[in-house]
Design an enzyme around this catalytic site. Structure first.
Site, PDB file in Angstrom:
ATOM      1  CG  ASP A 158      -1.792  -1.129   1.336  1.00 34.59           C
ATOM      2  OD1 ASP A 158      -2.166  -1.675   0.111  1.00 34.59           O
ATOM      3  OD2 ASP A 158      -2.031  -1.860   2.393  1.00 34.59           O
ATOM      4  CG  HIS A 205      -3.462  -5.167   3.034  1.00 33.62           C
ATOM      5  ND1 HIS A 205      -3.012  -4.358   1.897  1.00 33.62           N
ATOM      6  CD2 HIS A 205      -3.715  -6.371   2.215  1.00 33.62           C
ATOM      7  CE1 HIS A 205      -2.836  -5.041   0.821  1.00 33.62           C
ATOM      8  NE2 HIS A 205      -3.216  -6.325   1.148  1.00 33.62           N
TER       9      HIS A 205
HETATM   10  N1  LIG Z   1      -0.379  -8.421   1.799  1.00 33.49           N
HETATM   11  C1  LIG Z   1      -0.708  -7.808   0.556  1.00 33.49           C
HETATM   12  O1  LIG Z   1      -0.183  -6.896   0.294  1.00 33.49           O
HETATM   13  C2  LIG Z   1      -0.943  -9.083  -0.436  1.00 33.49           C
HETATM   14  C3  LIG Z   1      -0.746  -8.657  -1.965  1.00 33.49           C
HETATM   15  C4  LIG Z   1      -1.200  -9.493  -2.806  1.00 33.49           C
HETATM   16  C5  LIG Z   1      -1.565 -10.833  -2.509  1.00 33.49           C
HETATM   17  N2  LIG Z   1      -1.554 -11.184  -1.264  1.00 33.49           N
HETATM   18  C6  LIG Z   1      -1.786 -12.453  -0.736  1.00 33.49           C
HETATM   19  O2  LIG Z   1      -1.002 -13.167  -0.798  1.00 33.49           O
HETATM   20  C7  LIG Z   1      -1.286 -14.682  -0.828  1.00 33.49           C
HETATM   21  C8  LIG Z   1      -0.498 -15.644  -1.958  1.00 33.49           C
HETATM   22  O3  LIG Z   1      -0.987 -14.949  -3.285  1.00 33.49           O
HETATM   23  P1  LIG Z   1      -0.184 -15.516  -4.463  1.00 33.49           P
HETATM   24  O4  LIG Z   1      -0.413 -14.738  -5.614  1.00 33.49           O
HETATM   25  O5  LIG Z   1       1.475 -15.964  -4.459  1.00 33.49           O
HETATM   26  O6  LIG Z   1      -1.017 -16.855  -4.430  1.00 33.49           O
HETATM   27  P2  LIG Z   1      -0.693 -18.281  -5.388  1.00 33.49           P
HETATM   28  O7  LIG Z   1      -1.739 -19.060  -5.434  1.00 33.49           O
HETATM   29  O8  LIG Z   1       0.120 -18.052  -6.476  1.00 33.49           O
HETATM   30  O9  LIG Z   1       0.561 -18.901  -4.496  1.00 33.49           O
HETATM   31  C9  LIG Z   1       0.215 -19.343  -3.046  1.00 33.49           C
HETATM   32  C10 LIG Z   1       1.064 -20.521  -2.632  1.00 33.49           C
HETATM   33  O10 LIG Z   1       0.803 -20.919  -1.423  1.00 33.49           O
HETATM   34  C11 LIG Z   1       0.625 -22.297  -1.534  1.00 33.49           C
HETATM   35  N3  LIG Z   1      -0.028 -23.261  -0.424  1.00 33.49           N
HETATM   36  C12 LIG Z   1      -1.142 -23.185  -0.158  1.00 33.49           C
HETATM   37  N4  LIG Z   1      -1.445 -23.902   0.829  1.00 33.49           N
HETATM   38  C13 LIG Z   1      -0.153 -23.945   1.611  1.00 33.49           C
HETATM   39  C14 LIG Z   1       0.089 -24.475   2.664  1.00 33.49           C
HETATM   40  N5  LIG Z   1      -0.716 -25.146   3.703  1.00 33.49           N
HETATM   41  N6  LIG Z   1       1.394 -24.299   2.968  1.00 33.49           N
HETATM   42  C15 LIG Z   1       2.180 -23.657   2.081  1.00 33.49           C
HETATM   43  N7  LIG Z   1       2.056 -23.225   1.122  1.00 33.49           N
HETATM   44  C16 LIG Z   1       0.631 -23.376   0.621  1.00 33.49           C
HETATM   45  C17 LIG Z   1       0.376 -22.786  -2.873  1.00 33.49           C
HETATM   46  O11 LIG Z   1       0.911 -24.029  -3.255  1.00 33.49           O
HETATM   47  C18 LIG Z   1       1.122 -21.716  -3.791  1.00 33.49           C
HETATM   48  O12 LIG Z   1       2.373 -22.179  -3.978  1.00 33.49           O
HETATM   49  C19 LIG Z   1      -2.930 -14.699  -1.295  1.00 33.49           C
HETATM   50  O13 LIG Z   1      -3.413 -14.742   0.039  1.00 33.49           O
HETATM   51  C20 LIG Z   1      -3.074 -13.067  -1.395  1.00 33.49           C
HETATM   52  O14 LIG Z   1      -4.188 -12.787  -1.334  1.00 33.49           O
HETATM   53  C21 LIG Z   1      -1.191 -10.367  -0.051  1.00 33.49           C
END
Ligand SMILES: NC(=O)c1ccc[n+]([C@@H]2O[C@H](COP(=O)([O-])OP(=O)(O)OC[C@H]3O[C@@H](n4cnc5c(N)ncnc54)[C@H](O)[C@@H]3O)[C@@H](O)[C@H]2O)c1
Length: 337
Positions: free
Chosen positions: A172, A199
């Site tokens: 952000d 957030h």
């Molecule tokens: N804080 C922020 O500003 C922000 C910004 C963007 C995304 N996000 C969040 O980050 C998260 C990940 O996003 P992404 O685009 O990388 O998703 P993605 O689906 O590409 O990757 C997620 C990964 O997590 C893994 N995973 C699932 N369950 C798991 C477990 N129990 N243990 C370990 N790994 C596990 C999956 O295998 C995958 O590799 C989402 O929740 C998204 O909303 C947060």
């Protein structure tokens, strides 16, 4: 003949510290994902990291093998599936958690709760068992609930230290800096907009009145800029059209936060980042504000500072949603078997 192959000086500006060397052991949980892979790449590229432990439920052997060929000193290990989680976490000083499902068009961050609450609770449980003193940086959404979840799980184990649990809201700030820089013709790397609150949507509260350098906008432009910062994640979700949410900018932001934390842990003074943490600054039990970081995590909460009347109204409007998301996270852990 090959004596002076120039290695590109990776210069990522701002707080991407690359000159100081340290021996941090960092784990990334969810390392094979859209955020996890580029985040792990940035961490592997840093002289601050000596051990990089990658965990996921899929593909970690490949990601780890790939990263391990990069000519930097961080030793990379890959850990696959719950049986290898403990081994991944043992000895880690910083744990970053981007594990969990991302949004698709039309979804709010809260729509991710059902899936991600369980994932984060299980990972926090493993941190409590295997690296109870680590700094835990949660990226997984909804951050407004996953931080209360992480905190409650650590409390259950009697190892909760509120100075060491961070909801990563850095994206952000990164977005606010970029958008202000674009509008004012400034180098965004030299713009600093604190973003407070939470957030998600209207809980994201950019403090344009506290921007350094000082900037002024007419009220209509200020309102439009504020909404754009609040909805910037949705802008990316729509543009990706079903292929996920922000990953590359989030990896940058996550790395920026981890490097700031490592710098502070190494004794650098004056390191400040905003993060969603346990807080007594407002009536919400968790709230993001600028934090002075130190060797043991949060050294001092710098609070909200002086708000404009417009920003005061944004804070007031965010409170009920924020409290609801916090309670939802706390209740989830209370009701866990
Ligand atoms: N804080 C922020 O500003 C922000 C910004 C963007 C995304 N996000 C969040 O980050 C998260 C990940 O996003 P992404 O685009 O990388 O998703 P993605 O689906 O590409 O990757 C997620 C990964 O997590 C893994 N995973 C699932 N369950 C798991 C477990 N129990 N243990 C370990 N790994 C596990 C999956 O295998 C995958 O590799 C989402 O929740 C998204 O909303 C947060």
């Amino acid at each position: 003949m090959f004596s002076c192959i120039a290695r590109p000086a990776v210069h990522l500006s701002r707080s991407f510290s690359t000159s100081v060397q340290s021996n941090a052991r960092v784990a990334v949980l969810g390392a094979s994902g859209g955020i996890g892979q580029p985040l792990s790449l940035l961490l592997k590229n840093s002289p601050l990291v000596s051990q990089l432990s990658l965990f996921d439920i899929a593909h970690t052997p490949g990601v780890a093998a790939d990263l391990s060929h990069i000519e930097t000193r961080a030793h990379v290990t890959g850990h696959l599936g719950p049986d290898q989680l403990g081994e991944c976490l043992k000895g880690c000083e910083v744990v970053v958690i981007p594990a969990g499902v991302p949004r698709k068009p039309g979804m709010t961050r809260d729509d991710l709760f059902t899936t991600n609450a369980t994932i984060v609770a299980n990972l926090a449980d493993a941190c409590a068992r295997h690296c109870p003193e680590a700094m835990i940086c949660v990226i997984a959404n909804p951050v407004n609930s996953t931080i209360p979840i992480t905190s409650e799980v650590l409390k259950k184990h009697g190892v909760y230290n509120p100075n060491r649990v961070f909801g990563v809201t850095t994206l952000d700030i990164v977005r606010a800096n970029t958008f202000v820089g674009e509008l004012k013709g400034l180098d965004p790397a030299r713009v600093n907009v604190p973003v407070i609150g939470g957030h998600a949507g209207k809980t994201i509260i950019p403090l344009i009145s506290q921007c350094a350098p000082k900037v002024d906008f007419p009220q209509d432009q200020l309102a439009a800029l504020t909404s754009r910062i609040q909805e910037a994640g949705t802008e990316v979700v729509k543009a990706k059209a079903g292929a996920g949410s922000a990953t590359l900018s989030m990896a940058y932001a996550g790395a920026r936060f981890v490097f700031s934390l490592l710098d502070a842990m190494n004794g650098k003074e004056g390191v400040v980042e905003c993060s969603f943490v346990r807080s007594e600054e407002t009536e919400c039990a968790y709230f993001s504000t600028p934090l002075l970081l130190g060797k043991n995590g949060i050294e001092k909460n710098l609070g909200l500072g002086k708000l404009s009347p417009f920003e005061e109204k944004l804070v007031a409007e965010a409170m009920s949603e924020l409290k609801g998301s916090i309670k939802k996270g706390e209740d989830f852990v209370k009701n866990m078997k």
